[in-house]
Design a protein around this motif. Sequence first.
Motif, PDB file in Angstrom:
ATOM      1  N   ASP A  25     -26.126 -82.660  76.081  1.00  0.00           N
ATOM      2  CA  ASP A  25     -25.276 -82.281  77.205  1.00  0.00           C
ATOM      3  C   ASP A  25     -25.199 -83.434  78.199  1.00  0.00           C
ATOM      4  N   ASN A  60     -22.888 -81.268  72.719  1.00  0.00           N
ATOM      5  CA  ASN A  60     -23.809 -80.147  72.931  1.00  0.00           C
ATOM      6  C   ASN A  60     -24.778 -79.930  71.769  1.00  0.00           C
ATOM      7  N   ASP A  82     -23.183 -77.788  82.419  1.00  0.00           N
ATOM      8  CA  ASP A  82     -22.905 -77.908  80.996  1.00  0.00           C
ATOM      9  C   ASP A  82     -21.792 -76.934  80.594  1.00  0.00           C
ATOM     10  N   ASP A 131     -24.532 -71.552  72.114  1.00  0.00           N
ATOM     11  CA  ASP A 131     -25.147 -72.647  72.855  1.00  0.00           C
ATOM     12  C   ASP A 131     -25.820 -72.092  74.103  1.00  0.00           C
ATOM     13  N   GLU A 138     -27.372 -73.658  76.313  1.00  0.00           N
ATOM     14  CA  GLU A 138     -27.347 -74.652  77.376  1.00  0.00           C
ATOM     15  C   GLU A 138     -28.744 -74.981  77.891  1.00  0.00           C
TER      16      GLU A 138
END
Length: 355
Positions: free
Chosen positions: A39, A344, A45, A51, A53
């Motif tokens: 990221d 990502n 993000d 995902d 994050e």
Amino acid sequence: MMLLTLLAGTAQAEDTASGIPTPTPYVLVHTWATVWDTDEDPTADPAGYGDPEDDIGFKVRRARAGFTGKNDQWQYAVIVGTSAPYDALRASNEGDIDIVDANIGYQVAEGLWVTGGVQKAPISREAIMSSQRLALGERAAASEWNVPGRDAGLLAEYRAGTDSMEVRISAGAYNGNGSLETDDNAGKLFAGRAEVIFGEANPYRTFGAVSGTTVAVALDGWRNDDAATDTTGFGGDLMLRTNGLSLMAEGRMSILAPDNTDIDVPGVLSETSRLGGLAQVSYTIKRFEPALRFSMLDDDMDTEDNGDVADAMAGVTWNSKGANMRLGGGYVYRMELGGTTVSNDTLRLWWMMKL
């Protein structure tokens, strides 16, 4: 009698006088560490399916405790716990301590079990599998977003066959409103699953070398008339296990449509079709299980945007004897099939323990 046994909290070899199985303590802890991620902006993000994050650091993905019990006539589970959100798009009360399972079942006839309470709907092999048995420590986005999860309701499951071939038929009715305690609208969730298993190995786990070959094929479907959104879903999945090799594949589709929008805000503004699937291969080498999985999810088949995602995950897990403790690590390569490409990818380690 069962309540008194639960309060006593002691496990014995024999059932209670009423025939209810004596409870066995249940503890599950699943933690992971994000070792590296790509990221670009740690404070903002971009969110995406699958995902979470996570920045570099640690998290408790799942923590659960309770009791379970089963004999030839009765089965039950009372488990509470907490979990971190699956991804940054998931809007729920995850993080709070809540009911995970609270159900009791009775074998009303040979091979026919009826179970009431909070439990999983019989949809999707990967979703039905215990998180402790997942080869890569986490489910694919399609198994989280394109199928119903746990709900309060009634499930009937019938099993018949021999050691070499078994048929399983499941049908359930649930509240379908996302609450594990009560019902707040007239809509209901109905789900059904039919499966044929050829072979003797467990078709809901991947680790372990087996003798012979086992193939399991299932079709399932569900309908949920929630307060303002109607959802119809269907799919199929298969598992193949031979020696140390395990192959698993799923394909799923769901159709969402707004309904009774004057009562609540619908989940979609117009009829929307979602498509998802996965393919996974793993191999047992003594205590180790290397695995590779490809999965995809398209949250609107009529639109090309960042709701079209895929990922390839490769990793390896070490299993203790009995696979009650697992240590692993893997790399997640995420792809945007439409919209804007996002950086990502993730490298993570995980540790799971089940008592």
